[in-house]
Design a protein around this motif. Sequence first.
Motif, mmCIF file in Angstrom:
data_model
loop_
_atom_site.group_PDB
_atom_site.id
_atom_site.type_symbol
_atom_site.label_atom_id
_atom_site.label_comp_id
_atom_site.label_asym_id
_atom_site.label_seq_id
_atom_site.Cartn_x
_atom_site.Cartn_y
_atom_site.Cartn_z
ATOM 1 N N PHE A 28 31.460 35.258 47.650
ATOM 2 C CA PHE A 28 32.661 34.624 47.112
ATOM 3 C C PHE A 28 33.749 35.644 46.817
ATOM 4 N N ASP A 29 34.986 35.151 46.751
ATOM 5 C CA ASP A 29 36.112 36.000 46.371
ATOM 6 C C ASP A 29 36.142 36.220 44.867
ATOM 7 N N LYS A 30 35.661 35.213 44.126
ATOM 8 C CA LYS A 30 35.626 35.282 42.668
ATOM 9 C C LYS A 30 34.406 34.511 42.195
ATOM 10 N N LEU A 31 33.677 35.103 41.248
ATOM 11 C CA LEU A 31 32.493 34.454 40.686
ATOM 12 C C LEU A 31 32.631 34.416 39.165
ATOM 13 N N TYR A 32 32.681 33.206 38.643
ATOM 14 C CA TYR A 32 32.700 33.026 37.194
ATOM 15 C C TYR A 32 31.270 32.864 36.701
ATOM 16 N N ILE A 33 30.945 33.565 35.639
ATOM 17 C CA ILE A 33 29.699 33.310 34.925
ATOM 18 C C ILE A 33 30.117 32.496 33.714
ATOM 19 N N GLY A 34 29.734 31.220 33.723
ATOM 20 C CA GLY A 34 30.154 30.304 32.679
ATOM 21 C C GLY A 34 29.064 30.088 31.650
ATOM 22 N N ILE A 35 29.355 30.438 30.421
ATOM 23 C CA ILE A 35 28.412 30.231 29.328
ATOM 24 C C ILE A 35 28.679 28.839 28.763
ATOM 25 N N GLY A 36 27.749 27.942 29.042
ATOM 26 C CA GLY A 36 27.900 26.567 28.565
ATOM 27 C C GLY A 36 27.659 26.481 27.070
ATOM 28 N N VAL A 37 28.590 25.871 26.367
ATOM 29 C CA VAL A 37 28.481 25.693 24.919
ATOM 30 C C VAL A 37 27.913 24.305 24.663
ATOM 31 N N ASN A 38 26.749 24.272 24.039
ATOM 32 C CA ASN A 38 26.094 23.010 23.710
ATOM 33 C C ASN A 38 25.949 22.958 22.193
ATOM 34 N N SER A 39 26.829 22.204 21.540
ATOM 35 C CA SER A 39 26.855 22.175 20.074
ATOM 36 C C SER A 39 25.610 21.536 19.468
ATOM 37 N N SER A 40 24.858 20.781 20.260
ATOM 38 C CA SER A 40 23.654 20.144 19.728
ATOM 39 C C SER A 40 22.425 21.043 19.844
ATOM 40 N N LYS A 41 22.586 22.215 20.440
ATOM 41 C CA LYS A 41 21.482 23.135 20.662
ATOM 42 C C LYS A 41 21.630 24.352 19.748
ATOM 43 N N GLN A 42 20.546 24.752 19.111
ATOM 44 C CA GLN A 42 20.548 25.949 18.266
ATOM 45 C C GLN A 42 20.405 27.183 19.160
ATOM 46 N N SER A 43 21.418 28.036 19.139
ATOM 47 C CA SER A 43 21.405 29.237 19.966
ATOM 48 C C SER A 43 20.803 30.413 19.216
#
Length: 158
Positions: A28-43
């Motif tokens: 790819f020309d650009k690769l995003y690493i997206g950190i999904g925010v799940n407010s119902s999950k304890q991180s």
Amino acid sequence: MKIALFPGSFDPVTKAHVDIVKRSVGLFDKLYIGIGVNSSKQSFLSIEQRQEMLRAVFEMEPKIHIIAYEGLTVDFCKSINANYMIRGIRTVSDFEYEKAIAQMNHALAPDIESIFIVSKPGYSSISSTIVREVLKHNGDVSQFIPKEALEHLKANRA
């Protein structure tokens, strides 16, 4: 321009994640690493800690961009103009789970293609969930996470 998103929790980032990213970035020309925010999950780690760890791991790769997002992943793909979504597959059960998600995503956004990258055999047993358990009990995770992430964890736990 070919833009892809590799979404996940990255709580924490593992060597398996790094392997998938390194094998994908050249496609790819650009690769995003997206950190999904799940407010119902304890991180285990905060979003900021995960972003810092991922930036440390991939700081030498200009095509990689680290970003957190909320909501549907396909909607986030649209917002960053990504037409591809990268998913790592470690096991048969991963495939079944990811296939169902890919089919749903395709129904919601037919122009976004899911691409499955099969984990190298040595990484198939590594998951963030297992690494978190080892970390919670002060075990040694050095063989499972990249050294940059390990250094970041040590600095933040001291």
